[in-house]
Motif scaffolding. Structure first.
Motif, PDB file in Angstrom:
ATOM      1  N   VAL A  90      -0.620 -16.628  12.667  1.00  0.00           N
ATOM      2  CA  VAL A  90      -1.360 -16.569  13.929  1.00  0.00           C
ATOM      3  C   VAL A  90      -2.789 -17.046  13.732  1.00  0.00           C
ATOM      4  O   VAL A  90      -3.327 -17.812  14.550  1.00  0.00           O
ATOM      5  CB  VAL A  90      -1.328 -15.143  14.518  1.00  0.00           C
ATOM      6  CG1 VAL A  90      -2.256 -15.049  15.736  1.00  0.00           C
ATOM      7  CG2 VAL A  90       0.088 -14.752  14.905  1.00  0.00           C
ATOM      8  N   ALA A  91      -3.431 -16.608  12.633  1.00  0.00           N
ATOM      9  CA  ALA A  91      -4.812 -17.023  12.380  1.00  0.00           C
ATOM     10  C   ALA A  91      -4.895 -18.526  12.137  1.00  0.00           C
ATOM     11  O   ALA A  91      -5.801 -19.203  12.630  1.00  0.00           O
ATOM     12  CB  ALA A  91      -5.387 -16.258  11.187  1.00  0.00           C
ATOM     13  N   ARG A  92      -3.961 -19.060  11.374  1.00  0.00           N
ATOM     14  CA  ARG A  92      -3.942 -20.506  11.129  1.00  0.00           C
ATOM     15  C   ARG A  92      -3.712 -21.254  12.436  1.00  0.00           C
ATOM     16  O   ARG A  92      -4.368 -22.256  12.720  1.00  0.00           O
ATOM     17  CB  ARG A  92      -2.836 -20.836  10.124  1.00  0.00           C
ATOM     18  CG  ARG A  92      -2.623 -22.332   9.864  1.00  0.00           C
ATOM     19  CD  ARG A  92      -3.835 -22.982   9.221  1.00  0.00           C
ATOM     20  NE  ARG A  92      -3.557 -24.367   8.859  1.00  0.00           N
ATOM     21  CZ  ARG A  92      -4.472 -25.235   8.427  1.00  0.00           C
ATOM     22  NH1 ARG A  92      -5.739 -24.850   8.300  1.00  0.00           N
ATOM     23  NH2 ARG A  92      -4.142 -26.473   8.116  1.00  0.00           N
ATOM     24  N   GLY A  93      -2.778 -20.757  13.243  1.00  0.00           N
ATOM     25  CA  GLY A  93      -2.514 -21.394  14.526  1.00  0.00           C
ATOM     26  C   GLY A  93      -3.722 -21.352  15.437  1.00  0.00           C
ATOM     27  O   GLY A  93      -4.026 -22.338  16.127  1.00  0.00           O
ATOM     28  N   ARG A  94      -4.421 -20.225  15.459  1.00  0.00           N
ATOM     29  CA  ARG A  94      -5.631 -20.116  16.283  1.00  0.00           C
ATOM     30  C   ARG A  94      -6.684 -21.123  15.836  1.00  0.00           C
ATOM     31  O   ARG A  94      -7.326 -21.785  16.662  1.00  0.00           O
ATOM     32  CB  ARG A  94      -6.194 -18.696  16.217  1.00  0.00           C
ATOM     33  CG  ARG A  94      -7.479 -18.517  17.008  1.00  0.00           C
ATOM     34  CD  ARG A  94      -7.840 -17.050  17.159  1.00  0.00           C
ATOM     35  NE  ARG A  94      -8.257 -16.450  15.913  1.00  0.00           N
ATOM     36  CZ  ARG A  94      -9.529 -16.458  15.462  1.00  0.00           C
ATOM     37  NH1 ARG A  94     -10.476 -17.078  16.158  1.00  0.00           N
ATOM     38  NH2 ARG A  94      -9.838 -15.876  14.334  1.00  0.00           N
ATOM     39  N   TYR A  95      -6.854 -21.262  14.525  1.00  0.00           N
ATOM     40  CA  TYR A  95      -7.827 -22.221  14.001  1.00  0.00           C
ATOM     41  C   TYR A  95      -7.484 -23.643  14.430  1.00  0.00           C
ATOM     42  O   TYR A  95      -8.353 -24.420  14.832  1.00  0.00           O
ATOM     43  CB  TYR A  95      -7.862 -22.118  12.477  1.00  0.00           C
ATOM     44  CG  TYR A  95      -8.719 -23.157  11.788  1.00  0.00           C
ATOM     45  CD1 TYR A  95     -10.115 -23.125  11.890  1.00  0.00           C
ATOM     46  CD2 TYR A  95      -8.140 -24.170  11.024  1.00  0.00           C
ATOM     47  CE1 TYR A  95     -10.899 -24.068  11.248  1.00  0.00           C
ATOM     48  CE2 TYR A  95      -8.919 -25.117  10.373  1.00  0.00           C
ATOM     49  CZ  TYR A  95     -10.301 -25.067  10.489  1.00  0.00           C
ATOM     50  OH  TYR A  95     -11.080 -26.013   9.860  1.00  0.00           O
ATOM     51  N   LEU A  96      -6.197 -23.992  14.366  1.00  0.00           N
ATOM     52  CA  LEU A  96      -5.783 -25.349  14.715  1.00  0.00           C
ATOM     53  C   LEU A  96      -5.862 -25.595  16.219  1.00  0.00           C
ATOM     54  O   LEU A  96      -6.253 -26.678  16.653  1.00  0.00           O
ATOM     55  CB  LEU A  96      -4.354 -25.599  14.220  1.00  0.00           C
ATOM     56  CG  LEU A  96      -4.165 -25.562  12.706  1.00  0.00           C
ATOM     57  CD1 LEU A  96      -2.693 -25.737  12.343  1.00  0.00           C
ATOM     58  CD2 LEU A  96      -5.013 -26.625  12.019  1.00  0.00           C
ATOM     59  N   VAL A  97      -5.490 -24.619  17.036  1.00  0.00           N
ATOM     60  CA  VAL A  97      -5.487 -24.797  18.488  1.00  0.00           C
ATOM     61  C   VAL A  97      -6.902 -24.735  19.054  1.00  0.00           C
ATOM     62  O   VAL A  97      -7.316 -25.613  19.823  1.00  0.00           O
ATOM     63  CB  VAL A  97      -4.593 -23.737  19.164  1.00  0.00           C
ATOM     64  CG1 VAL A  97      -4.760 -23.762  20.677  1.00  0.00           C
ATOM     65  CG2 VAL A  97      -3.133 -23.971  18.795  1.00  0.00           C
ATOM     66  N   GLU A  98      -7.655 -23.709  18.689  1.00  0.00           N
ATOM     67  CA  GLU A  98      -9.003 -23.543  19.237  1.00  0.00           C
ATOM     68  C   GLU A  98     -10.005 -24.497  18.613  1.00  0.00           C
ATOM     69  O   GLU A  98     -10.985 -24.875  19.258  1.00  0.00           O
ATOM     70  CB  GLU A  98      -9.481 -22.111  19.020  1.00  0.00           C
ATOM     71  CG  GLU A  98      -8.704 -21.072  19.796  1.00  0.00           C
ATOM     72  CD  GLU A  98      -9.222 -19.665  19.594  1.00  0.00           C
ATOM     73  OE1 GLU A  98      -8.805 -18.761  20.334  1.00  0.00           O
ATOM     74  OE2 GLU A  98     -10.063 -19.452  18.682  1.00  0.00           O
ATOM     75  N   GLY A  99      -9.769 -24.879  17.360  1.00  0.00           N
ATOM     76  CA  GLY A  99     -10.729 -25.701  16.646  1.00  0.00           C
ATOM     77  C   GLY A  99     -10.295 -27.136  16.466  1.00  0.00           C
ATOM     78  O   GLY A  99     -10.484 -27.982  17.338  1.00  0.00           O
TER      79      GLY A  99
END
Length: 432
Positions: free
Chosen positions: A177-186
């Motif tokens: 989830v954290a990796r996905g958040r980094y890729l989607v939001e960033g």
């Protein structure tokens, strides 16, 4: 992993570097940076149609006029060859160029502000040491004065992008989830297209913590409406599984829909060549999102009434007659289409939106589903611009938007005329 065709192979000869030359001489860092460039979708925006990789010149339509992407090759005169890493980091995180001027937020630096130092350094190394220098002057915008003045952009930055998105540390990215958040939001800057904008064209929310408008869709990009990526029952990804999302990102198509417009380039140059772990991370994060603020309190349910009428040859409207004549052969009378080939119309999230611009755009100008490694078949829908009148297009858009249980918007003849004029001379979007 095979890199996209437009991403150049690693340069055999290093050119003279500015202060941070060490970055551009580290082969491992350059290789890492090539992958960061894929995640950030750099080539799609910074390469003009039929142009040289990363040399800029692609037209990006904004509400105030066309903005052209810049040359980010290491050419010393026209590119970023004289930029230090510090110059590059200031642009990526604050939107300020080497000469001190501000960039338009068409460059998604508010999202890139969350990039880790390691990824920024790797991307810089790749652009300086892995990309071929191209001498190509940057093209000025087509924005008329006074909107073309740059100094107000610094005020825009302070008001709407003054607080960087919190960085996700590398060790925390071990969580899907954290990796996905980094890729989607960033890095992936998905909100740039899939989040509605305010009066100043700033995203109404840049992260999940800023509200349920984030990734709720509705923003019009080049006469395409980006759909919601949230778990809305109508118009969102409520019934999409993690696997559905991964397949869509990897191939541009799945059992529920197909890519179109600007998303074609994202699939071709970015998500189709992203590793499976990161695709699963993106999908896993998206499935943590709840409904948007404007999500209707209804559920999509298939209605076979229209299907039975069409199958029996009974047409109750001009839109239905056009559909039978022009559309049913591929999308079928039941609206289910042929999944992974001709996308279904029944229940398609795009057809539940309150703005039917994208549907009219495709009917007028056609569409092309590009071939990628995991799905090499290139599929084309011919344009109906010279075959159907504005009223006929409006009729068929309204018909498919209100059939088989769909809850999409109606469209008027005047709206179609406006879209026809705005997209005149447009090629079928290939994303290649």
């Amino acid at each position: 992993m095979r890199l996209p065709s437009l991403l150049p192979v690693l340069a055999a000869t290093m050119c003279a570097m500015p202060v941070s030359a060490a970055y551009a001489q580290d082969d491992d860092l350059i290789k890492q940076g090539a992958y960061v460039a894929i995640l950030g979708d750099c080539v799609a925006c910074h390469t003009a149609h039929n142009g040289q990789a990363m040399a800029g010149g692609l037209s990006l339509q904004s509400p105030i006029g066309a903005i052209y992407s810049t040359n980010i090759t290491p050419d010393h005169e026209t590119g970023i060859g004289e930029w230090s890493f510090e110059d590059f980091a200031r642009l990526m995180r604050r939107g300020i160029k080497k000469n001190g001027s501000s960039v338009y937020p068409a460059m998604p630096y508010p999202s890139y502000s969350s990039m880790t130092d390691q990824d920024l350094q790797a991307l810089y190394a790749y652009l300086m040491g892995g990309v071929k220098p191209v001498k190509r002057q940057n093209r000025p915008t087509d924005i008329a004065w006074p909107m073309s003045m740059r100094w107000p952009l610094s005020l825009w930055r302070m008001v709407f992008a003054g607080k960087p998105i919190p960085e996700v540390a590398s060790h925390e990215q071990n969580s899907l989830v954290a990796r996905g958040r980094y890729l989607v939001e960033g890095l992936g800057h998905c909100g740039s297209c899939h989040t509605p904008r305010n009066f100043a064209f700033a995203e109404k929310a840049r992260t999940t913590t800023e509200g349920r408008q984030y990734l709720s869709g509705g923003f019009v990009v080049d006469n395409w409406v980006a759909p919601s990526l949230r778990s809305d029952d109508v118009g969102g990804l409520s019934d999409w599984t993690v696997k559905d999302i991964v397949v869509f990102l990897k191939t541009g198509r799945n059992m529920k829909g197909a890519t179109f417009g600007a998303m074609n380039s994202v699939v071709v140059h970015s998500t189709s060549v992203t590793n499976d772990h990161d695709l699963v991370a993106i999908a896993t994060f998206l499935k943590t999102l709840g409904t948007s603020e404007r999500a209707p309190a209804i559920h999509y349910r298939y209605d076979d009434m229209v299907s039975k009428q069409l199958y029996a040859g009974r047409t109750s409207s001009e839109g239905a007659r056009i559909y039978i004549d022009r559309c049913a052969a591929c999308h079928r009378t039941d609206g289910h289409g042929y999944p992974n080939v001709f996308p279904p119309l029944a229940g398609n999230p795009v057809l539940q939106a309150s703005d039917a611009t994208s549907i009219a755009h495709i009917i007028l100008n056609g569409g092309k589903l590009p071939g990628v490694n995991a799905a090499p078949s290139l599929l084309v829908m011919a344009p109906y611009r010279d075959i159907l009148s504005d009223k006929q297009v409006a009729d068929v858009v309204t018909f498919i938007g209100r059939s088989w249980g769909n809850r999409g918007a109606e469209m008027t003849e005047a709206q179609v005329a406006q879209i026809r004029h705005a997209t005149k001379g447009e090629e079928i979007p290939a994303g290649e």
